[in-house]
Design an enzyme around this catalytic site. Structure first.
Site, mmCIF file in Angstrom:
data_model
loop_
_atom_site.group_PDB
_atom_site.id
_atom_site.type_symbol
_atom_site.label_atom_id
_atom_site.label_comp_id
_atom_site.label_asym_id
_atom_site.label_seq_id
_atom_site.Cartn_x
_atom_site.Cartn_y
_atom_site.Cartn_z
ATOM 1 N N ASP A 153 0.836 -1.201 0.000
ATOM 2 C CA ASP A 153 0.000 0.000 0.000
ATOM 3 C C ASP A 153 0.873 1.254 0.000
ATOM 4 O OD1 ASP A 153 -2.261 1.827 0.722
ATOM 5 O OD2 ASP A 153 -3.314 -0.041 1.015
ATOM 6 N N HIS A 228 -3.736 6.101 3.243
ATOM 7 C CA HIS A 228 -4.413 4.871 2.794
ATOM 8 C C HIS A 228 -3.804 3.606 3.401
ATOM 9 C CE1 HIS A 228 -5.667 1.884 -0.357
ATOM 10 N NE2 HIS A 228 -6.729 2.654 -0.479
ATOM 11 N N SER A 559 -11.016 -0.715 -1.219
ATOM 12 C CA SER A 559 -9.741 -0.725 -0.488
ATOM 13 C C SER A 559 -9.955 -0.977 0.993
ATOM 14 C CB SER A 559 -9.055 0.632 -0.593
ATOM 15 O OG SER A 559 -8.508 0.809 -1.853
#
Ligand code: NAG
Ligand code: NAG
Ligand code: NAG
Ligand code: NAG
Ligand code: NAG
Ligand code: NAG
Length: 785
Positions: A153, A228, A559
């Site tokens: 990520d 994220h 996600s």
């Protein structure tokens, strides 16, 4: 990869996809005439390395050095940016298209793909999923203690309370071979017993950008300056944190799914440029060598690609061969309709997104007293007075509320109704209204986002309403002399209204664009308004003007659903160390549920209609049930080999996936086609004139020792007959496998002139007195030509 947060990711995703469609829609052939170098991923045949070379790396560099002078790379050693040797064999290199095609002519070099760029695709959810300390998956898996989840990520913010390791007593597992890579602002001592490793990959993205990364935008270290990666990592395996929340929203105890699992962070995505295939592959390859058990990949390319041209699919196959389960997001392209699901290879566990039973309502009260429902994460001073003048953005300069385009005389001291979309993030629209002197903002969903409500951490009082509500407000504005509105912020509401789960409008859908005979996505999991840890580098809206810093943030996307399942899979890995990746996946699929908390079929938020297995796969994960699935549909590496044969792959294509041997497809294929793979779900394709499809399935008894008798129950749709033989399976031992045959007979003709395939749905359930082993069935009639 789909990374979608509230406002910002929606925006980033759009922008990236525009970039992508401009820069990446062309394949090799169209780039042949310009001789700039680009990054190619070269797949080599492990077996064909000439014995004169000591290592595969020597072979690769020598081959490049042996090129004729006019084709020779200026520095062959320098041009290789990664060598891959675990998940698959080959390298990534900077080459001109002619060099690439020359290389392709050399023996042993199987496929050469230009590097694709991918995009990125939380806590009340443990409660919503039924996880509890007294029974079920948590106590029976020791919270996945010692299981290692590799999260590929944007890196990690190790100081987050979610990565505090005080509750982990065991040392780092001995089999762990990874490292904690230091870099600017990331010390090698940043790792602990929770975050046990951290690595960083940027050679691929720098090749793509044709320059070094701008280090004021991205830190070339495992540190997450985006948010994220911290969010997904803490969703999968965050420790227990008291008093978490985003401002006053979602306050409570935050925890990941597998609170004692270990995290290995592989940073592959960058604020500038996204995530490059060469970097993703390098990370998968290394993660397998480092010893991860699970790979969590909330990343995907926007355009579905055949498996042999999709680096992630090839890398994931290699990981699967080594017993590592790869879990990936289905993508956030649901707004584009059917055939959009990404990461759809059968050896990948593909996760769609759905809502939970928690909302952040902020209603709009119109001047005439009508109440319109909306959602918001605004925190700060409310509007000073009720009944503020309301104006439609379109009539004051910019329908999408673009910064600088709103008439500030007309916007001053007003609430502005903006249309969603236009490539502008939700919070960014609010900021545009603020800059124009407005005091409040209402964002109306675009038609495509429909009835879905994702909440945003607005910078001014603001709320998001559904498409239909937007139309209602607009009608009110145009019919009133002096339209006004007020906001009613209600904070955090948990309850059964509206019902949950619902399928997120953005969640990518089936049928599977690559192999329609394999149903995708596999399951759905929470992915809307998810609270999890955040980076300290940017605010909750990710806007530069947003100087707020938060420990936790609430964002949405497939996600977010992916790492939920990664954490659950980690716990099954701990509870059943001998299970294959396919068995873990089967357990989560066949025990998933199909009715919402009001007892109804899930609603698809993009259409408002009932969702189907093309949106929700086998259903919504039910972790405690997955602990005791009764039967599993197991798949061995050799079955996947037969699958590749069944889709017509030739030797060259096969050797991208299978490195140690030659597979003879004449004796090693699936008898009745790819749908014969022992998959825990069915997607039956009727191609005229064929009206009968038969598949074999093998189920393995993983229940308690002793006899178990399972009976079948089939739900057939209107236009097909489904029969199963035998209809009773009697197991006398645990770990015993029995097979059955299932026959689908079409009773209908496809519509001759339809461009959309006809679809219907059913299911098959095997039940003993304790377990229900359910597989969804999708039937697809391809139009006759
Ligand atoms: C981790 O949590 C423990 C117990 O709550 C606390 O004492 C300790 O200070 C925390 N460590 C860090 C680095 O925040
Ligand atoms: C890097 O980004 C910063 C901030 O956007 C910008 O001011 C700077 O000019 C950039 N540097 C380079 C070398 O592009
Ligand atoms: C801006 O709005 C004001 C007040 O509504 C109006 O008088 C003016 O003409 C508008 N300006 C432009 C450029 O449209
Ligand atoms: C194998 O299939 C690929 C893709 O269809 C094709 O490009 C290639 O030429 C084939 N190779 C052989 C040896 O037939
Ligand atoms: C189950 O049986 C298979 C072969 O049929 C064997 O490979 C595997 O080890 C067995 N698993 C257990 C838990 O006994
Ligand atoms: C196409 O099929 C529909 C029924 O689905 C029918 O109403 C229509 O007339 C057909 N059109 C043509 C051109 O055959």
């Amino acid at each position: 990869m789909s990374m979608q947060s509230i406002p910002f990711f929606r925006f980033v995703f759009i922008i990236l996809s525009i970039l992508l469609s401009i820069q990446y829609s062309d394949t090799l052939s169209s780039t042949f005439d310009d001789e700039v170098t680009e990054t190619f991923i070269v797949h080599a045949s492990k077996l064909e390395k000439p014995s004169v070379f000591l290592s595969h790396h020597d072979w690769y560099t020598s081959t490049l050095q042996s090129f004729p002078a006019n084709l020779s790379p200026s520095d062959p050693r320098e041009s290789i940016i990664y060598t891959y040797k675990n998940a698959f064999h080959g390298f990534a290199a900077r080459l001109t298209p002619s060099q690439a095609s020359h290389l392709h002519l050399q023996p042993g070099f199987l496929a050469i793909l230009p590097q694709e760029i991918h995009q990125l695709h939380t806590t009340h959810t443990p409660h919503f999923l039924g996880l509890n300390d007294n029974s079920g998956l948590w106590p029976n898996s020791e919270y996945a203690d010692d299981v290692i989840i590799g999260v590929l990520d944007t890196g990690i913010w190790p100081e987050s309370r979610s990565f505090n390791d005080t509750s982990i007593t065991n040392p780092v597992p001995k089999r762990w071979k990874g490292i904690c890579e230091s870099g600017p602002d990331f010390a090698s001592t940043s790792c602990n017993k929770k975050v046990i490793g951290a690595r960083v990959y940027y050679k691929g993205i720098e090749e793509k950008l044709r320059r070094k990364l701008n280090e004021t935008k991205d830190s070339k270290s495992p540190r997450d300056t985006h948010g994220h990666g911290t969010h997904t990592s803490s969703t999968a395996a965050g420790s227990v944190v008291k008093n978490a929340g985003l401002f006053e929203y979602g306050v409570g105890e935050a925890k990941g799914m597998a609170t004692k699992a270990r995290i290995a962070s592989y940073k592959i995505c960058w604020n500038e440029g996204g995530c490059a295939a060469a970097d993703i592959l390098a990370a998968i390859d290394q993660a397998v060598e480092d010893g991860v058990d699970i790979i969590s990949l909330s990343v995907g390319s926007r355009r579905p690609r055949p498996y042999d041209q999709h680096s992630t699919a090839i890398g994931a196959f290699g990981a699967m061969m080594k017993g590592v389960l790869v879990i990936a997001s289905a993508g956030n392209s649901g707004l584009s309709g059917h055939f959009t699901v990404a990461n759809s290879a059968p050896w990948i566990f593909t996760i769609g997104a759905s809502t939970i039973d928690r909302e952040f309502p902020c209603n709009v009260i119109l001047g005439d007293g009508r109440v319109v429902n909306g959602v918001s994460l605004y925190s700060g001073k409310p509007l000073e007075e009720p009944n503020i003048d309301l104006v439609y953005a379109s009539s004051i300069g910019s329908i999408f509320c673009k910064e600088g385009e709103l008439n500030s005389t007309a916007a001053a001291r007003k609430i502005v109704l903006c249309d969603g979309g236009g490539g502008i993030g939700i919070a960014e629209k609010g900021n545009a209204v603020k800059m124009a002197g407005g005091v409040g903002v209402i964002i109306a969903n675009s038609l495509a986002h429909g009835e879905e409500l994702s909440a945003d951490a607005h910078l001014i009082p603001g709320t998001t309403v559904t498409f239909r509500s937007g139309v209602e407000i607009l009608r009110y504005i145009v019919t009133q002399k002096k339209p006004t509105a007020s906001f009613d912020f209600k904070g955090t509401i948990i309850g059964s209204s509206p019902s949950a789960p619902k399928i997120a409008a953005f969640s990518s859908r089936g049928p599977n664009p690559i192999t329609p005979e394999i149903l995708k996505p596999d399951v759905i999991a929470p992915g809307v308004n998810i609270l999890a840890a955040w980076t300290g580098a940017v605010g909750p809206t990710d806007l530069e003007v947003d100087k707020r810093r938060v420990e936790f943030n609430i964002i949405s996307g497939t996600s977010m659903s992916c790492p939920h399942v990664s954490g659950l899979a980690a716990m099954l890995r701990k509870a059943y160390p001998n299970w294959s990746p396919a068995a873990i996946k089967s357990a989560l699929m066949t025990t998933s549920y199909n009715l919402d908390n009001a007892g109804k079929i899930f609603t698809d938020l993009s259409t408002g209609r009932d969702s189907t297995p093309f949106q929700h796969g086998a259903g919504h994960v039910d972790p405690n049930k997955a602990l005791n699935p009764g039967l599993v549909y197991d798949i061995q590496p050799s079955d996947y080999e037969a699958f590749l044969c069944s889709i017509g792959y030739n030797q060259t294509q096969l050797s991208l996936f299978i490195h140690d041997k030659i597979v003879d497809c004449r004796s090693h294929t699936l008898v009745t086609g790819p749908g014969d793979l022992n998959y825990p779900s069915f997607s039956v394709v009727f191609k005229p004139p064929n009206s009968v499809v038969k598949h074999k399935r093998v189920v393995t008894n993983v229940g308690k020792p002793g006899d178990a008798t399972y009976r079948v129950m089939v739900k057939s749709p209107l236009s097909a007959e489904i029969s199963v033989s035998p209809s009773v399976l009697t197991f006398t031992m645990s770990n015993q496998s029995l097979s059955y045959e299932i026959t689908f007979t079409s009773l209908s003709n496809p519509e001759k002139n339809s461009s959309i395939p006809k679809t219907e749905f059913g299911s098959i359930e095997w039940t003993d007195s304790v377990h229900v082993v359910r597989s969804p069935i999708a039937l697809l009639w391809l139009p006759s030509l």
